[in-house]
Design a protein around this motif. Structure first.
Motif: not given
Length: 57
Positions: A36-57
């Motif tokens: 909900a915070e990331l504005g996504v609806d699944g695991r893959t989208a969440a990981v992609t979003h997190a990587m794009r914004f530097g939340l994951l390596d």
């Protein structure tokens, strides 16, 4: 947020729960809130979003 790394590693909710010493329902709650915070609806989208914004390596 401790949940994205294990999700990115491909862990199941049960595996994430064991890693973080929390129950599977708690993992699901954390994931749904993160989605909900990331504005996504699944695991893959969440990981992609997190990587794009530097939340994951």
């Amino acid at each position: 947020m401790a949940v994205p790394r294990p999700v990115a590693d491909g862990c199941t909710n049960a595996e994430i729960g064991r890693r973080l010493f929390i129950g599977e329902p708690t993992v699901r709650t954390h994931l749904l809130r993160a989605f909900a915070e990331l504005g996504v609806d699944g695991r893959t989208a969440a990981v992609t979003h997190a990587m794009r914004f530097g939340l994951l390596d």
